[in-house]
Design an enzyme around this catalytic site. Structure first.
Site, PDB file in Angstrom:
ATOM      1  N   CYS A 132      18.384   1.950   2.704  1.00 31.46           N
ATOM      2  CA  CYS A 132      18.136   1.257   4.049  1.00 31.46           C
ATOM      3  C   CYS A 132      19.008  -0.013   4.074  1.00 31.46           C
ATOM      4  O   CYS A 132      19.119  -0.769   2.917  1.00 31.46           O
ATOM      5  CB  CYS A 132      16.889   0.843   3.803  1.00 31.46           C
ATOM      6  N   THR A 196      21.990   5.162   7.750  1.00 34.36           N
ATOM      7  CA  THR A 196      22.620   4.451   8.996  1.00 34.36           C
ATOM      8  C   THR A 196      24.012   3.315   8.302  1.00 34.36           C
ATOM      9  O   THR A 196      23.943   2.954   6.976  1.00 34.36           O
ATOM     10  CB  THR A 196      21.978   3.451   9.783  1.00 34.36           C
TER      11      THR A 196
HETATM   12  C1  SIN Z   1      14.669   0.096   8.629  1.00 38.72           C
HETATM   13  O1  SIN Z   1      13.190   0.328   8.361  1.00 38.72           O
HETATM   14  O2  SIN Z   1      14.895  -0.969   8.806  1.00 38.72           O
HETATM   15  C2  SIN Z   1      15.508   1.308   8.627  1.00 38.72           C
HETATM   16  C3  SIN Z   1      15.225   2.399   7.417  1.00 38.72           C
HETATM   17  C4  SIN Z   1      16.300   2.646   6.943  1.00 38.72           C
HETATM   18  O3  SIN Z   1      17.526   2.816   7.535  1.00 38.72           O
HETATM   19  O4  SIN Z   1      16.192   3.260   5.715  1.00 38.72           O
END
Ligand code: SIN
Length: 334
Positions: A132, A196
């Site tokens: 994350c 991401t």
């Molecule tokens: C988030 O909750 O900020 C995104 C989760 C992730 O990208 O793993």
């Protein structure tokens, strides 16, 4: 007879499409809805050992080429999440759609704790989210950032559960193949690639960052070439299955992801932003129709074609995102 089924770490999916983590939380009704809409497997929102409030709003923005999000891993904590997962499993089992729990932690021990907790709900698979981009880990960087830390988190999760674990990698590293090899050697049963990529949007008028967290993770169409490259490198490096995730919104996108070596294909932003849960049936129909038209009976025939090719192609890939219906293909039944 066109067969779209795949096996990921010993678990059968009726088709290769996987609802990506975080899109519809861990709300059992929504996970069931994705399954009824045609997902081959569904992934819950990542949970951590203790509850997390997540970041302040705004946490997500559709910037026209996908999403930028910094949710900050909001979740009720692994114990409460486990009750939701158990209910989700109860709803999904009769549909034959596997449930993938997702865990994260800011310490190695935390991965073991979260894995042990969610295992009580008996999900089919556990995704170990070490990537994350929106939260700081106790050692100051994502576990996915180094082979050593990635292996430690993997080993901790694996040691705490008998359920097969998929490890979710970040594209934000110099050598993703080295990270993939490290988690495979540490016992990962599969890999999800990719999470991401950290990015930023700024309002021109005020000069202020658009997200309250300032930066967030880029997902959707803008990510596809990056995801294809990462899945290509990861699948060449390891012998475990890869769920290729990043910018898949059409049957052709899914075919491309399988071609670079993915066993299954994550779908996230397309569901969240453009197509809703209709994305699953549409992509399945496009994929199945494309295969039928070419006499391809099983996804194995598509998988890894990019690795076998010797050179490039002079013909640029089609820019079509919608494929015409193919006569004879049995449409998705919902
Ligand atoms: C988030 O909750 O900020 C995104 C989760 C992730 O990208 O793993």
């Amino acid at each position: 007879m066109t067969d779209l089924s795949v096996i990921v770490a010993g678990v059968r999916f009726a088709n290769p499409l996987v609802l990506a983590s975080g899109i519809w939380g861990t709300t059992p009704e929504l996970l069931e809805r994705a399954a009824r809409a045609g997902a081959g497997a569904v992934t819950a929102k990542t949970c951590t050992p203790a509850p997390r409030a997540g970041h302040r709003n705004p946490t997500a923005v559709d910037w026209g080429h996908g999403l930028l999000n910094a949710m900050g891993l909001p979740n009720p904590g692994a114990d409460e999440e486990t009750a939701l997962l158990a209910e989700a499993r109860r709803r999904l089992a009769p549909l034959g759609v596997p449930l993938i729990a997702s865990i994260a932690a800011d310490s190695v021990d935390g991965f073991a704790e979260a894995a042990a907790a969610v295992s009580r709900a008996r999900p089919d698979l556990i995704e170990v989210n070490i990537s994350c981009p929106n939260v700081a880990d106790s050692h100051g960087e994502m576990f996915a950032a180094s082979p050593r830390a990635a292996a430690q988190a993997t080993r901790a999760a694996k040691g705490a559960t008998a359920i097969p674990c998929l490890v979710k990698l970040s594209p934000q590293v110099y050598d993703i193949a080295a990270i993939a090899r490290a988690v495979a050697e540490a016992g990962a049963d599969g890999i999800t690639a990719i999470n991401t990529l950290a990015g930023m949007l700024v309002d021109a008028e005020t000069g202020l960052p658009v997200l309250a967290n300032r930066t967030g993770g880029i997902s959707g169409p803008a990510l596809k070439p990056l995801a294809l490259r990462c899945v290509y490198e990861v699948s060449a490096a390891v012998g475990i299955p890869v769920i290729g995730t990043g910018g898949v919104a059409s049957g052709l996108d899914a075919i491309e992801m399988l071609s670079v070596g993915a066993t299954a294909v994550g779908v996230g932003t397309a569901v969240a932003v453009s197509s809703g849960d209709g994305a699953f049936a549409r992509i399945v129909d496009e994929l199945g129709g494309w295969m039928l038209a070419r006499g391809i009976e099983h996804l194995d025939e598509l998988r890894g074609r990019a690795h076998r090719a010797r050179g490039g192609t002079a013909v640029p890939g089609t820019r079509e995102t919608r494929l015409p219906p193919v006569p004879g293909w049995r449409p998705h039944e919902g």
